[in-house]
Design a protein around this motif. Structure first.
Motif, PDB file in Angstrom:
ATOM      1  N   GLY A  93       9.987   8.360   0.113  1.00  0.00           N
ATOM      2  CA  GLY A  93      10.360   9.222  -1.654  1.00  0.00           C
ATOM      3  C   GLY A  93      11.131   8.443  -2.415  1.00  0.00           C
ATOM      4  O   GLY A  93      11.227   9.742  -3.197  1.00  0.00           O
ATOM      5  N   ILE A  94      11.643   7.309  -2.121  1.00  0.00           N
ATOM      6  CA  ILE A  94      13.044   7.328  -2.948  1.00  0.00           C
ATOM      7  C   ILE A  94      11.860   6.280  -3.826  1.00  0.00           C
ATOM      8  O   ILE A  94      11.505   5.514  -3.919  1.00  0.00           O
ATOM      9  N   VAL A  95      12.642   5.871  -4.894  1.00  0.00           N
ATOM     10  CA  VAL A  95      11.974   5.653  -6.448  1.00  0.00           C
ATOM     11  C   VAL A  95      13.149   4.937  -6.373  1.00  0.00           C
ATOM     12  O   VAL A  95      14.458   5.405  -6.766  1.00  0.00           O
ATOM     13  N   ALA A  96      12.997   4.190  -7.515  1.00  0.00           N
ATOM     14  CA  ALA A  96      13.893   2.507  -8.413  1.00  0.00           C
ATOM     15  C   ALA A  96      12.494   2.264  -9.680  1.00  0.00           C
ATOM     16  O   ALA A  96      11.784   2.895  -9.536  1.00  0.00           O
ATOM     17  N   SER A  97      13.971   2.383 -10.690  1.00  0.00           N
ATOM     18  CA  SER A  97      13.543   2.056 -12.083  1.00  0.00           C
ATOM     19  C   SER A  97      13.931   1.551 -12.514  1.00  0.00           C
ATOM     20  O   SER A  97      15.539   0.868 -12.275  1.00  0.00           O
ATOM     21  N   CYS A  98      13.586   0.759 -13.458  1.00  0.00           N
ATOM     22  CA  CYS A  98      14.500  -0.565 -14.761  1.00  0.00           C
ATOM     23  C   CYS A  98      13.274  -0.374 -16.180  1.00  0.00           C
ATOM     24  O   CYS A  98      12.147  -0.281 -16.162  1.00  0.00           O
ATOM     25  N   GLN A  99      14.540  -0.577 -17.289  1.00  0.00           N
ATOM     26  CA  GLN A  99      13.535  -0.332 -18.703  1.00  0.00           C
ATOM     27  C   GLN A  99      14.612  -1.369 -19.012  1.00  0.00           C
ATOM     28  O   GLN A  99      14.431  -1.676 -20.131  1.00  0.00           O
ATOM     29  N   ASN A 100      15.740  -1.951 -18.761  1.00  0.00           N
ATOM     30  CA  ASN A 100      15.855  -3.091 -19.542  1.00  0.00           C
ATOM     31  C   ASN A 100      15.253  -4.284 -19.598  1.00  0.00           C
ATOM     32  O   ASN A 100      16.284  -4.911 -20.968  1.00  0.00           O
ATOM     33  N   GLU A 101      14.733  -5.363 -19.559  1.00  0.00           N
ATOM     34  CA  GLU A 101      14.000  -6.411 -19.893  1.00  0.00           C
ATOM     35  C   GLU A 101      13.136  -5.603 -20.580  1.00  0.00           C
ATOM     36  O   GLU A 101      12.573  -5.066 -20.816  1.00  0.00           O
ATOM     37  N   LYS A 102      12.538  -6.868 -21.322  1.00  0.00           N
ATOM     38  CA  LYS A 102      11.511  -7.603 -21.866  1.00  0.00           C
ATOM     39  C   LYS A 102      10.219  -6.617 -21.387  1.00  0.00           C
ATOM     40  O   LYS A 102       9.276  -6.404 -21.869  1.00  0.00           O
ATOM     41  N   ASN A 152       0.930  -1.141  -0.045  1.00  0.00           N
ATOM     42  CA  ASN A 152       0.300  -0.387  -0.382  1.00  0.00           C
ATOM     43  C   ASN A 152       0.728   1.138   0.203  1.00  0.00           C
ATOM     44  O   ASN A 152       0.422   2.345   0.022  1.00  0.00           O
ATOM     45  N   ASP A 153       2.304   1.023  -0.029  1.00  0.00           N
ATOM     46  CA  ASP A 153       2.887   2.268   0.203  1.00  0.00           C
ATOM     47  C   ASP A 153       3.775   2.778  -1.159  1.00  0.00           C
ATOM     48  O   ASP A 153       4.113   3.677  -0.616  1.00  0.00           O
ATOM     49  N   LEU A 154       3.450   2.064  -2.042  1.00  0.00           N
ATOM     50  CA  LEU A 154       4.038   2.022  -3.389  1.00  0.00           C
ATOM     51  C   LEU A 154       3.216   2.860  -4.170  1.00  0.00           C
ATOM     52  O   LEU A 154       1.937   2.244  -4.251  1.00  0.00           O
ATOM     53  N   ARG A 155       3.973   3.399  -5.071  1.00  0.00           N
ATOM     54  CA  ARG A 155       3.107   3.396  -6.355  1.00  0.00           C
ATOM     55  C   ARG A 155       3.745   3.309  -7.487  1.00  0.00           C
ATOM     56  O   ARG A 155       5.147   3.197  -7.568  1.00  0.00           O
ATOM     57  N   ILE A 156       3.214   2.557  -8.546  1.00  0.00           N
ATOM     58  CA  ILE A 156       3.679   1.738  -9.510  1.00  0.00           C
ATOM     59  C   ILE A 156       3.637   2.623 -10.445  1.00  0.00           C
ATOM     60  O   ILE A 156       1.975   2.667 -11.245  1.00  0.00           O
ATOM     61  N   ASP A 157       4.214   3.090 -11.623  1.00  0.00           N
ATOM     62  CA  ASP A 157       4.118   3.556 -12.771  1.00  0.00           C
ATOM     63  C   ASP A 157       5.056   2.910 -13.871  1.00  0.00           C
ATOM     64  O   ASP A 157       5.672   2.378 -13.640  1.00  0.00           O
ATOM     65  N   VAL A 158       4.189   3.061 -15.176  1.00  0.00           N
ATOM     66  CA  VAL A 158       4.780   2.095 -15.926  1.00  0.00           C
ATOM     67  C   VAL A 158       4.981   2.991 -17.345  1.00  0.00           C
ATOM     68  O   VAL A 158       3.838   3.537 -17.986  1.00  0.00           O
ATOM     69  N   TYR A 159       5.906   2.816 -17.987  1.00  0.00           N
ATOM     70  CA  TYR A 159       6.112   3.671 -19.001  1.00  0.00           C
ATOM     71  C   TYR A 159       6.740   2.534 -20.762  1.00  0.00           C
ATOM     72  O   TYR A 159       6.960   2.134 -20.013  1.00  0.00           O
ATOM     73  N   ARG A 160       7.002   3.833 -21.691  1.00  0.00           N
ATOM     74  CA  ARG A 160       7.758   3.306 -23.137  1.00  0.00           C
ATOM     75  C   ARG A 160       8.929   3.719 -22.461  1.00  0.00           C
ATOM     76  O   ARG A 160       9.669   4.465 -21.898  1.00  0.00           O
ATOM     77  N   SER A 161       9.762   2.246 -22.727  1.00  0.00           N
ATOM     78  CA  SER A 161      11.207   2.009 -23.054  1.00  0.00           C
ATOM     79  C   SER A 161      12.371   3.006 -23.506  1.00  0.00           C
ATOM     80  O   SER A 161      11.310   3.859 -24.475  1.00  0.00           O
ATOM     81  N   SER A 162      12.739   3.737 -23.294  1.00  0.00           N
ATOM     82  CA  SER A 162      13.804   4.218 -24.579  1.00  0.00           C
ATOM     83  C   SER A 162      15.298   3.981 -24.578  1.00  0.00           C
ATOM     84  O   SER A 162      15.515   3.166 -23.953  1.00  0.00           O
ATOM     85  N   GLY A 163      15.333   4.256 -25.752  1.00  0.00           N
ATOM     86  CA  GLY A 163      17.416   3.760 -26.104  1.00  0.00           C
ATOM     87  C   GLY A 163      17.241   2.660 -26.746  1.00  0.00           C
ATOM     88  O   GLY A 163      15.951   1.830 -26.987  1.00  0.00           O
TER      89      GLY A 163
END
Length: 358
Positions: A252-261, A220-231
């Motif tokens: 307010g700590i943020v982590a992101s990843c776009q490397n996987e398919k 409940n403490d997580l906000r998950i956003d999805v978006y299109r990868s770039s690069g």
């Protein structure tokens, strides 16, 4: 200082009893923690007993040397061994960083210098990768944002010791924690047409990787956003919302990843990064003294806050914390980092020993 060892004897005996109890091993995490502490205490007590034995043997040899000159040579040999044993014991008595046995996440960010800084960030990642290979560690890229010329604006890698039960001093975090900070480079950039030397910088952040059980995260403490990868990437890049950004709302700590398919794979990787960052933040709040190394790491990638300089024209590497200097920069960037790391470990150890004696 050595009087502290006597207090460890009862703790060692207590741990021996707990490790002999079957119920201890029903909790694998507890058993691992107790075994690690038991090994540390066993090493200290063994070194202490060796130091005592050598002292007693030296005293006896000196007494006998007055009656039999043949014992004089033995006394001299023992006199040489005593300070060696004493120094080993002193080093073992230095308190361990509780995270020294852990694997590690290394994040490299470009800073002042634009493309040149991003290319230098790639050089640093390659240096750590090759050094890890020499140590028998594995390196996995978790997230990366590339620059136009093939450098990294930001890249996060997981460095893991192969096999279980890495000892303090040989596990990735215990070795690489001193790499955190601003790294400055002096060289002619590939974008420089007149051959002038420029100075730029990249920042390195080093945090121990958290086990899932060490950080409690409420969904409940997580906000998950999805978006299109770039690069650069596969066919799914720029066509599907596979990239994931996770925000831990309370901190307010943020982590992101776009490397996987797939979106699911990116979410798993982002959670690993988030978990490690939350652990680092919790440890800083709980123990300000233990977080001294982390707090000294890069906040703003500013050339004036550098911990180390890589001078290409002189093939020189200089660590500004330890005074280490060598003219084999090409070899260091190829993974021959151990002498530089050793200078940091020795400087830190000397400071802790001085604090203990005070």
């Amino acid at each position: 200082m050595f009087e502290a060892v006597e207090g460890y004897l009862s703790e060692h005996d207590e741990l021996e009893g707990r490790l002999a109890a079957p119920e201890t091993h029903a909790d694998a995490r507890l058993a691992k923690q107790l075994n690690r502490r038991y090994s540390e205490l066993s090493a200290i007590i063994g070194a202490w007993r060796e130091w005592l034995r050598l002292g007693e043997d030296l005293e006896a040899a000196r007494e006998l040397a007055g009656e039999d000159p043949g014992f004089a040579a033995e006394a001299d040999a023992l006199a040489a061994q005593v300070p060696v044993a004493e120094e080993r014991l002193r080093r073992l008595l230095v308190p361990r960083d509780p995270a020294d046995h852990k694997d590690v996440l290394v994040e490299v960010k470009s800073g002042e210098g634009g493309e040149e800084s991003a290319l230098f960030a790639a050089d640093l990642l390659r240096m750590y990768t090759r050094y890890a290979e020499r140590r028998g560690w594995s390196v996995e890229i978790l997230d990366a944002t590339e620059s136009d010329l093939g450098g990294y604006k930001s890249v996060t890698a997981a460095v893991k010791a192969r096999g279980a039960g890495a000892e303090p001093g040989s596990a990735p975090y215990g070795v690489l924690k001193f790499e955190g900070g601003v790294h400055r480079v002096q060289r002619v950039p590939v974008t420089e047409s007149q051959g002038r030397v420029h100075t730029s910088a990249a920042g390195v952040l080093v945090v121990p990787e958290a086990e899932q059980v060490e950080v409690s995260i409420d969904d409940n403490d997580l906000r998950i956003d999805v978006y299109r990868s770039s690069g650069p990437g596969g066919q799914s890049v720029n066509t599907t919302d596979s990239a994931v950004r996770i925000t831990h709302v309370p901190t307010g700590i943020v982590a992101s990843c776009q490397n996987e398919k797939s979106q699911l794979q990116n979410k798993d990787q982002a959670m690993r990064i988030l978990r490690a960052r939350l652990l680092a933040a919790a440890q800083e709040q709980a123990d300000a003294a233990a977080s001294e190394v982390r707090r000294s790491q890069v906040r703003t990638v500013d050339r004036s806050e550098r911990i180390r300089t890589y001078n290409f024209p002189e093939n020189r590497i200089s660590d500004h914390r330890t005074g280490y200097k060598a003219y084999n920069l090409d070899q260091v960037l190829d993974g021959d980092l151990q002498p530089v790391v050793d200078s940091c470990i020795e400087t830190d150890l000397a400071a802790q020993l001085a604090a203990l004696e005070d």
